[in-house]
Design a protein around this motif. Structure first.
Motif, short mmCIF file in Angstrom:
data_model
loop_
_atom_site.label_atom_id
_atom_site.label_comp_id
_atom_site.label_asym_id
_atom_site.label_seq_id
_atom_site.Cartn_x
_atom_site.Cartn_y
_atom_site.Cartn_z
N LEU A 1 -19.82 -29.58 67.86
CA LEU A 1 -19.54 -29.86 66.46
C LEU A 1 -18.27 -29.15 66.01
O LEU A 1 -17.42 -29.74 65.34
CB LEU A 1 -20.71 -29.45 65.57
N GLN A 2 -18.13 -27.90 66.41
CA GLN A 2 -16.93 -27.15 66.05
C GLN A 2 -15.68 -27.82 66.64
O GLN A 2 -14.67 -27.96 65.95
CB GLN A 2 -17.03 -25.71 66.55
N GLN A 3 -15.77 -28.27 67.87
CA GLN A 3 -14.63 -28.96 68.49
C GLN A 3 -14.32 -30.26 67.76
O GLN A 3 -13.16 -30.59 67.54
CB GLN A 3 -14.91 -29.24 69.97
N ARG A 4 -15.36 -30.99 67.36
CA ARG A 4 -15.16 -32.24 66.62
C ARG A 4 -14.44 -31.98 65.30
O ARG A 4 -13.53 -32.72 64.92
CB ARG A 4 -16.52 -32.91 66.36
N LEU A 5 -14.83 -30.92 64.61
CA LEU A 5 -14.19 -30.59 63.33
C LEU A 5 -12.75 -30.12 63.53
O LEU A 5 -11.87 -30.43 62.72
CB LEU A 5 -15.00 -29.55 62.57
N MET A 6 -12.48 -29.40 64.62
CA MET A 6 -11.10 -28.99 64.90
C MET A 6 -10.25 -30.21 65.25
O MET A 6 -9.10 -30.31 64.82
CB MET A 6 -11.07 -27.94 66.01
N ASP A 7 -10.82 -31.15 65.99
CA ASP A 7 -10.11 -32.40 66.29
C ASP A 7 -9.85 -33.19 65.01
O ASP A 7 -8.78 -33.77 64.84
CB ASP A 7 -10.91 -33.26 67.27
N TYR A 8 -10.84 -33.21 64.14
CA TYR A 8 -10.70 -33.89 62.84
C TYR A 8 -9.54 -33.28 62.06
O TYR A 8 -8.69 -34.00 61.54
CB TYR A 8 -12.02 -33.77 62.07
N SER B 1 -3.16 -36.52 58.81
CA SER B 1 -1.73 -36.74 58.61
C SER B 1 -1.39 -36.53 57.14
O SER B 1 -2.08 -37.04 56.25
CB SER B 1 -1.35 -38.16 59.02
N ALA B 2 -0.32 -35.81 56.88
CA ALA B 2 0.10 -35.55 55.50
C ALA B 2 0.50 -36.84 54.78
O ALA B 2 0.54 -36.89 53.56
CB ALA B 2 1.26 -34.56 55.48
N ALA B 3 0.77 -37.89 55.53
CA ALA B 3 1.17 -39.16 54.94
C ALA B 3 -0.02 -39.97 54.43
O ALA B 3 0.15 -40.93 53.70
CB ALA B 3 1.95 -39.98 55.96
N PRO C 1 -3.53 -40.85 52.33
CA PRO C 1 -4.07 -40.49 51.02
C PRO C 1 -5.14 -39.40 51.14
O PRO C 1 -5.87 -39.35 52.13
CB PRO C 1 -4.71 -41.79 50.53
N HIS C 2 -5.21 -38.56 50.17
CA HIS C 2 -6.22 -37.49 50.09
C HIS C 2 -6.12 -36.49 51.23
O HIS C 2 -7.13 -35.85 51.58
CB HIS C 2 -7.64 -38.06 50.02
N HIS C 3 -4.96 -36.32 51.80
CA HIS C 3 -4.77 -35.38 52.90
C HIS C 3 -5.26 -33.98 52.54
O HIS C 3 -5.95 -33.32 53.31
CB HIS C 3 -3.31 -35.33 53.32
N GLU C 4 -4.90 -33.51 51.35
CA GLU C 4 -5.27 -32.17 50.92
C GLU C 4 -6.78 -32.00 50.84
O GLU C 4 -7.32 -30.96 51.22
CB GLU C 4 -4.64 -31.83 49.56
N VAL C 5 -7.47 -33.02 50.36
CA VAL C 5 -8.93 -32.96 50.23
C VAL C 5 -9.57 -32.87 51.61
O VAL C 5 -10.46 -32.05 51.84
CB VAL C 5 -9.45 -34.19 49.47
N HIS C 6 -9.10 -33.69 52.53
CA HIS C 6 -9.67 -33.70 53.88
C HIS C 6 -9.35 -32.40 54.62
O HIS C 6 -10.21 -31.89 55.36
CB HIS C 6 -9.17 -34.91 54.65
N ALA C 7 -8.14 -31.88 54.43
CA ALA C 7 -7.78 -30.61 55.08
C ALA C 7 -8.64 -29.47 54.55
O ALA C 7 -9.10 -28.61 55.32
CB ALA C 7 -6.30 -30.31 54.86
N LEU C 8 -8.89 -29.46 53.25
CA LEU C 8 -9.75 -28.44 52.66
C LEU C 8 -11.17 -28.55 53.20
O LEU C 8 -11.79 -27.55 53.54
CB LEU C 8 -9.75 -28.57 51.14
N LEU C 9 -11.66 -29.77 53.33
CA LEU C 9 -13.00 -29.98 53.86
C LEU C 9 -13.10 -29.43 55.29
O LEU C 9 -14.05 -28.74 55.63
CB LEU C 9 -13.35 -31.46 53.85
N ALA C 10 -12.11 -29.71 56.11
CA ALA C 10 -12.11 -29.21 57.49
C ALA C 10 -12.14 -27.69 57.51
O ALA C 10 -12.89 -27.09 58.28
CB ALA C 10 -10.90 -29.74 58.25
N GLU C 11 -11.34 -27.06 56.69
CA GLU C 11 -11.30 -25.60 56.65
C GLU C 11 -12.63 -25.02 56.20
O GLU C 11 -13.12 -24.05 56.76
CB GLU C 11 -10.18 -25.11 55.73
N VAL C 12 -13.22 -25.63 55.19
CA VAL C 12 -14.51 -25.15 54.66
C VAL C 12 -15.59 -25.26 55.72
O VAL C 12 -16.37 -24.33 55.94
CB VAL C 12 -14.89 -25.94 53.39
N LEU C 13 -15.63 -26.38 56.43
CA LEU C 13 -16.69 -26.60 57.40
C LEU C 13 -16.51 -25.76 58.66
O LEU C 13 -17.48 -25.52 59.37
CB LEU C 13 -16.77 -28.08 57.76
N LEU C 14 -15.31 -25.32 58.93
CA LEU C 14 -15.08 -24.51 60.12
C LEU C 14 -15.42 -23.03 59.91
O LEU C 14 -15.42 -22.26 60.86
CB LEU C 14 -13.65 -24.67 60.62
#
Length: 90
Positions: free
Chosen positions: A51-58, A63-65, A67-80
């Motif tokens: 699961l941790q590897q899956r979230l790091m891959d996620y 991509s910053a290009a 939509p909602h890149h910031e939201v998804h990046a924050l989610l990844a950081e929170v879950l890790l």
């Protein structure tokens, strides 16, 4: 350290009320969270390293290009975060 300027605070509040960014980003965060949680429950139950590897891959695939890149990046950081990762895996 950041300082808030009262005039900027008012501008941000007006912009948020106009575009509803807070509500839209909250909905996006919750939707993406639910999707990842369903995947975790289905595929990674009691396999924390996978699961941790899956979230790091996620996180790496974002991509910053997109939509909602910031939201998804924050989610990844929170879950890790180790404590959240453990709770998310259950």
């Amino acid at each position: 350290m950041s300082q808030t300027i009262p005039a900027d605070t008012l501008k941000v509040q007006n912009l948020d009320s106009l575009l509803n960014l807070g509500q839209r980003w909250t909905r996006e965060f919750k939707a993406e969270y639910r999707g990842l949680q369903r995947e975790a429950q289905r595929r990674y139950r009691s396999d924390l390293p996978a699961l941790q590897q899956r979230l790091m891959d996620y996180r790496q695939s974002l991509s910053a290009a997109e939509p909602h890149h910031e939201v998804h990046a924050l989610l990844a950081e929170v879950l890790l975060d180790p404590a959240r990762l453990q709770a998310f895996a259950e």
